[in-house]
Design a protein around this motif. Structure first.
Motif, PDB file in Angstrom:
ATOM      1  N   ARG A  17       0.829  -1.203   0.000  1.00  0.00           N
ATOM      2  CA  ARG A  17       0.000   0.000   0.000  1.00  0.00           C
ATOM      3  C   ARG A  17       0.871   1.263   0.000  1.00  0.00           C
ATOM      4  NH1 ARG A  17      -4.907   0.478  -1.885  1.00  0.00           N
ATOM      5  NH2 ARG A  17      -5.661  -1.648  -2.016  1.00  0.00           N
ATOM      6  N   GLU A  18       1.979   1.218   0.732  1.00  0.00           N
ATOM      7  CA  GLU A  18       2.882   2.370   0.770  1.00  0.00           C
ATOM      8  C   GLU A  18       3.470   2.660  -0.611  1.00  0.00           C
ATOM      9  OE1 GLU A  18       5.772   1.372   3.677  1.00  0.00           O
ATOM     10  OE2 GLU A  18       4.375   1.462   5.362  1.00  0.00           O
ATOM     11  N   LEU A  19       3.690   1.601  -1.406  1.00  0.00           N
ATOM     12  CA  LEU A  19       4.281   1.778  -2.735  1.00  0.00           C
ATOM     13  C   LEU A  19       3.366   2.558  -3.668  1.00  0.00           C
ATOM     14  CD1 LEU A  19       5.887  -1.727  -3.426  1.00  0.00           C
ATOM     15  CD2 LEU A  19       7.035   0.388  -2.763  1.00  0.00           C
ATOM     16  N   LEU A  20       2.076   2.574  -3.383  1.00  0.00           N
ATOM     17  CA  LEU A  20       1.148   3.317  -4.227  1.00  0.00           C
ATOM     18  C   LEU A  20       1.358   4.819  -4.109  1.00  0.00           C
ATOM     19  CD1 LEU A  20      -2.142   1.296  -3.598  1.00  0.00           C
ATOM     20  CD2 LEU A  20      -0.614   1.161  -5.580  1.00  0.00           C
ATOM     21  N   ALA A  21       2.077   5.246  -3.083  1.00  0.00           N
ATOM     22  CA  ALA A  21       2.253   6.676  -2.836  1.00  0.00           C
ATOM     23  C   ALA A  21       3.641   7.191  -3.212  1.00  0.00           C
ATOM     24  CB  ALA A  21       1.980   6.981  -1.363  1.00  0.00           C
ATOM     25  N   ARG A  22       4.477   6.326  -3.780  1.00  0.00           N
ATOM     26  CA  ARG A  22       5.832   6.786  -4.115  1.00  0.00           C
ATOM     27  C   ARG A  22       6.397   5.965  -5.274  1.00  0.00           C
ATOM     28  NH1 ARG A  22       9.808   3.271  -2.401  1.00  0.00           N
ATOM     29  NH2 ARG A  22       9.245   1.729  -0.808  1.00  0.00           N
ATOM     30  N   GLY A  72       9.264 -11.529   5.223  1.00  0.00           N
ATOM     31  CA  GLY A  72       8.370 -10.530   4.654  1.00  0.00           C
ATOM     32  C   GLY A  72       9.098  -9.279   4.226  1.00  0.00           C
ATOM     33  N   LYS A  73      10.314  -9.429   3.643  1.00  0.00           N
ATOM     34  CA  LYS A  73      11.159  -8.267   3.358  1.00  0.00           C
ATOM     35  C   LYS A  73      10.583  -7.360   2.280  1.00  0.00           C
ATOM     36  CE  LYS A  73      15.474 -10.494   4.776  1.00  0.00           C
ATOM     37  NZ  LYS A  73      16.817 -10.950   4.352  1.00  0.00           N
ATOM     38  N   ILE A  74       9.995  -7.946   1.234  1.00  0.00           N
ATOM     39  CA  ILE A  74       9.420  -7.129   0.169  1.00  0.00           C
ATOM     40  C   ILE A  74       8.060  -7.689  -0.221  1.00  0.00           C
ATOM     41  CG2 ILE A  74      11.626  -6.336  -0.763  1.00  0.00           C
ATOM     42  CD1 ILE A  74      11.367  -8.460  -2.943  1.00  0.00           C
ATOM     43  N   PRO A  75       7.173  -6.829  -0.715  1.00  0.00           N
ATOM     44  CA  PRO A  75       5.877  -7.310  -1.179  1.00  0.00           C
ATOM     45  C   PRO A  75       6.028  -8.207  -2.411  1.00  0.00           C
ATOM     46  CG  PRO A  75       5.828  -4.934  -0.815  1.00  0.00           C
ATOM     47  CD  PRO A  75       7.270  -5.357  -0.762  1.00  0.00           C
ATOM     48  N   ARG A 211      -5.301   7.632  -9.234  1.00  0.00           N
ATOM     49  CA  ARG A 211      -4.729   6.289  -9.223  1.00  0.00           C
ATOM     50  C   ARG A 211      -3.218   6.342  -9.423  1.00  0.00           C
ATOM     51  NH1 ARG A 211      -9.430   5.272  -7.094  1.00  0.00           N
ATOM     52  NH2 ARG A 211     -11.096   4.765  -8.564  1.00  0.00           N
ATOM     53  N   ALA A 212      -2.555   5.298  -8.970  1.00  0.00           N
ATOM     54  CA  ALA A 212      -1.133   5.144  -9.222  1.00  0.00           C
ATOM     55  C   ALA A 212      -0.926   4.595 -10.634  1.00  0.00           C
ATOM     56  CB  ALA A 212      -0.510   4.205  -8.186  1.00  0.00           C
ATOM     57  N   GLU A 228      10.520   8.838 -16.267  1.00  0.00           N
ATOM     58  CA  GLU A 228      10.470  10.219 -16.759  1.00  0.00           C
ATOM     59  C   GLU A 228       9.066  10.588 -17.244  1.00  0.00           C
ATOM     60  OE1 GLU A 228      13.371  10.372 -19.818  1.00  0.00           O
ATOM     61  OE2 GLU A 228      15.094  10.434 -18.458  1.00  0.00           O
ATOM     62  N   ILE A 229       8.400   9.638 -17.885  1.00  0.00           N
ATOM     63  CA  ILE A 229       7.050   9.889 -18.385  1.00  0.00           C
ATOM     64  C   ILE A 229       6.060  10.046 -17.245  1.00  0.00           C
ATOM     65  CG2 ILE A 229       5.145   8.840 -19.699  1.00  0.00           C
ATOM     66  CD1 ILE A 229       7.286   7.587 -21.512  1.00  0.00           C
ATOM     67  N   GLY A 230       6.345   9.393 -16.119  1.00  0.00           N
ATOM     68  CA  GLY A 230       5.487   9.569 -14.958  1.00  0.00           C
ATOM     69  C   GLY A 230       4.995   8.296 -14.309  1.00  0.00           C
ATOM     70  N   PHE A 231       5.544   7.140 -14.704  1.00  0.00           N
ATOM     71  CA  PHE A 231       5.105   5.886 -14.110  1.00  0.00           C
ATOM     72  C   PHE A 231       5.786   5.679 -12.758  1.00  0.00           C
ATOM     73  CE2 PHE A 231       4.000   5.354 -18.522  1.00  0.00           C
ATOM     74  CZ  PHE A 231       2.750   4.764 -18.441  1.00  0.00           C
ATOM     75  N   ASP A 232       4.992   5.256 -11.789  1.00  0.00           N
ATOM     76  CA  ASP A 232       5.454   5.168 -10.403  1.00  0.00           C
ATOM     77  C   ASP A 232       6.133   3.831 -10.109  1.00  0.00           C
ATOM     78  OD1 ASP A 232       4.161   7.679  -9.761  1.00  0.00           O
ATOM     79  OD2 ASP A 232       2.271   6.572  -9.822  1.00  0.00           O
ATOM     80  N   LEU A 233       5.393   2.751 -10.285  1.00  0.00           N
ATOM     81  CA  LEU A 233       5.866   1.419  -9.949  1.00  0.00           C
ATOM     82  C   LEU A 233       6.352   0.770 -11.246  1.00  0.00           C
ATOM     83  CD1 LEU A 233       4.096  -1.018  -7.546  1.00  0.00           C
ATOM     84  CD2 LEU A 233       4.642  -1.830  -9.832  1.00  0.00           C
TER      85      LEU A 233
END
Length: 255
Positions: A17-22, A72-75, A211-212, A228-233
């Motif tokens: 869930r945190e990854l959706l914000a960064r 549980g180190k990474i999702p 949305r992310a 650069e285009i704007g994709f988060d994940l």
């Protein structure tokens, strides 16, 4: 009230869930090897996706790998084979922190994936965790939901991107640039390096709906451009790419 996960699973859901914000970098896993997740976790990437559509991941290896992930180190995300309700539910029952659903082309299909990935009253997912019948995971209370990404991979989906993004419960528009370029009849590099066009339109549609955004890159150069285009994940690399780069480095040292 819905059943809540415990321990590592809850931690991975919260991290997802945190990854959706960064912005974040991930690895796309195709091998089907149980050790793949822990190997990637040690490298410092933010997440790993098990590809059950075009990779070698199947039900048995997905369940075994998620259950055996130490600490549980990474999702762990799963790209399911299709938008099939049973496949989505099965991956989530195994403990996936997020689901990436391929070839979603309209709002109706997007809404069906929400139904498959959310418990009532939001959706129609059946409760039945693979990990722990009879254990504390059967407690009830507020739940951290796995995140749901739907893939925009066709001209039809591109035209419907705004309505897809507006569907409640869809967390992310995730681009498959290879399939999208094929569907549009465009060269991948031309689409990537344009100052406007399909990829920019998808980012704009996601942002307008709050949305992310996510994308498969497959190598670091494409990953940087997608960021650069704007994709988060962004899936910055794959297991084969990591192995090849590491192998070349070793051979270079050996001379």
């Amino acid at each position: 009230m819905n059943p809540i996960p415990e321990g590592n699973e809850l931690m991975e859901l919260s991290k997802a869930r945190e990854l959706l914000a960064r912005p974040s970098w991930g690895v796309w896993s195709v091998s089907g090897r149980f050790t793949a997740v822990d190997s990637v976790a040690e490298l410092g990437f933010d997440w790993v996706c098990l590809d059950a559509q075009h990779g070698r991941w199947d039900d048995r290896s997905i369940v075994g790998s998620i259950a055996g992930h130490a600490g549980g180190k990474i999702p762990i995300f799963v790209r399911v084979l299709s938008s099939n309700v049973a496949l989505i539910g099965r991956a989530l029952d195994a403990g996936a922190a997020g689901i990436i659903v391929p070839m979603v082309e309209n709002a109706e299909q997007a809404a069906a994936t929400v139904d498959a990935s959310r418990y009532p009253p939001v959706g129609k997912r059946s409760w039945g965790p693979i990990k722990a019948y009879g254990e504390a995971s059967q407690a009830v209370g507020e739940r951290v939901e796995p995140f749901l990404a739907v893939m925009i991979e066709t001209a039809t989906a591109l035209n419907a991107a705004e309505s897809i993004a507006a569907v409640p419960g869809v967390d992310m528009l995730f681009v498959g640039p290879f399939d999208l370029s094929l569907s549009l009849g465009l060269e991948l590099d031309d689409m990537l390096h344009s100052d406007a066009g399909p990829l920019h339109d998808i980012v704009a549609a996601a942002r307008a709906a709050g949305r992310a955004t996510g994308a498969y890159a497959g190598d670091p150069a494409r990953a940087r451009r997608l960021r650069e285009i704007g994709f988060d994940l962004v899936a910055a690399t794959t297991e084969p790419d990591l192995m090849q780069r590491g192998g070349r480095e070793v051979l270079g040292i050996l001379g």
